[in-house]
Design an enzyme around this catalytic site. Structure first.
Site, PDB file in Angstrom:
ATOM      1  N   CYS A  87       0.841  -1.205   0.000  1.00 47.71           N
ATOM      2  CA  CYS A  87       0.000   0.000   0.000  1.00 47.71           C
ATOM      3  C   CYS A  87       0.875   1.254   0.000  1.00 47.71           C
ATOM      4  CB  CYS A  87      -0.977  -0.063   1.184  1.00 47.71           C
ATOM      5  SG  CYS A  87      -2.365   1.066   1.015  1.00 47.71           S
ATOM      6  N   HIS A 195      -3.526  -5.729   0.904  1.00 49.42           N
ATOM      7  CA  HIS A 195      -2.860  -6.010   2.183  1.00 49.42           C
ATOM      8  C   HIS A 195      -2.824  -7.503   2.483  1.00 49.42           C
ATOM      9  CE1 HIS A 195      -2.462  -1.890   3.851  1.00 49.42           C
ATOM     10  NE2 HIS A 195      -3.485  -1.641   3.051  1.00 49.42           N
ATOM     11  N   GLU A 197      -1.035  -8.927   4.689  1.00 44.22           N
ATOM     12  CA  GLU A 197      -0.866  -9.110   6.146  1.00 44.22           C
ATOM     13  C   GLU A 197      -2.201  -9.111   6.886  1.00 44.22           C
ATOM     14  OE1 GLU A 197      -0.709  -6.306   4.631  1.00 44.22           O
ATOM     15  OE2 GLU A 197      -0.769  -4.550   5.935  1.00 44.22           O
TER      16      GLU A 197
END
EC number: 6.3.5.3
Lengths: 223, 76
Positions: A87, A195, A197
């Site tokens: 990002c 994302h 994660e």
């Protein structure tokens, strides 16, 4: 497996990625302040986190890209260390010239915050060798400036070299050729707007991001 | 020495903010607005002996992203 997360003033996803790395590797990452001139020794991955470093002043990622630590990150990438920018991290890597092109304000100017379907374009190591080429995955995005732009010549070159790692399955932000993730020439630097994660355990609603991290650490530990 | 640096998107680069501003003007009833492009004005106060080369370097290194933006320097 030792990892590092770069910490810039204003970033808000550095802890997300730190938790994900700890869950996957079993080792707490080193949090490296942006003013540090060097990185710790013996790293298997450096993560440049998401989240509005410097309040997106001037341009998203512009200030962070000129932070002292980014010179060390660029040197480490030259040496072959896997570098993952998520990002705002992707924006930082383009601003630093480690990836080509630029990420502009989303077409339609909306902040986009939702799950998106993505296509994994290839199974290239170190990041994607646990995915099938063409595999459809779902990851969350949360960004205002994800509209990838480069000239046609650059885009054609990226296509030809297999460096478009991830594409949106449908238009999300106006990104050229639906680019959601991009590799450097050598393949060890990955910038991506979604994302991973935030999708590493069932409680997140999916685990499509987890294999990306697992792949990196298997490759490095086998080396 | 005071400088004004105008940073603008290169021709052909889509400007979603400019488009939104154009639509807002239309919505307010203003007629005849064909196109809107948004840029930045950065004002610098620099030492009088700052060279053109140094100013150019500042623009290319940080103030503008030359992948998508042009810049123009005006001495006040």
């Amino acid at each position: 497996m030792k990892t590092a997360v770069i910490v810039f003033p204003g970033s808000n996803c550095d802890r997300d990625i730190a938790v994900a790395l700890e869950r996957v590797t079993g080792t707490t990452p080193d949090m490296v302040w942006h003013a540090e001139p060097t990185l710790p020794e013996g790293l298997g991955l450096v993560a440049v986190p998401g989240g509005f470093s410097y309040g997106d002043y001037l341009r998203s990622g512009a200030m962070a890209a000129r932070a002292p630590v980014m010179r060390a990150v660029a040197d480490a990438a030259e040496g072959g260390l896997p570098v993952l920018g998520i990002c705002n991290g992707f924006q930082v890597l383009t601003e630093a010239g480690m990836l080509p092109g630029a990420l502009m304000r989303n077409a339609g100017i909306d902040f986009v915050c939702r799950e998106v379907a993505l296509t994994v374009e290839g199974a290239r190591p170190p990041f994607f060798d646990r995915y099938q080429p063409g595999e459809r995955i779902v990851l969350p995005v949360a960004h205002h400036d994800g509209n990838y732009t480069a000239d046609d010549e650059t885009l054609d070159r990226l296509e030809g070299e297999g460096r478009i790692a991830l594409r949106y399955a449908e238009p999300v932000n106006g990104s050229a050729r639906n680019i959601a993730g991009l590799l450097n020439e050598r393949g060890n630097v990955l910038g991506m707007m979604p994302h991973p994660e935030r999708r590493i355990e069932a409680a997140h609603g999916g685990v499509d991001g987890r294999r990306l991290f697992e792949a990196v650490f298997d490759l490095v530990s086998a080396a | 020495m005071k400088l004004r640096i105008f940073v603008t998107l290169k021709p052909g680069v889509l400007d979603p903010q400019g488009k939104a501003i154009g639509k807002a003007l239309q919505g307010l009833g203003f007629q005849g607005v064909n196109d809107v492009r948004q840029g930045k004005l950065i004002e610098l106060d620099v030492a009088d002996d700052t060279t053109d080369a140094a100013i150019d370097e500042m623009c290319r290194t940080l103030l503008a992203n030359t992948v998508i933006e042009n810049y123009r320097v005006e001495r006040a």
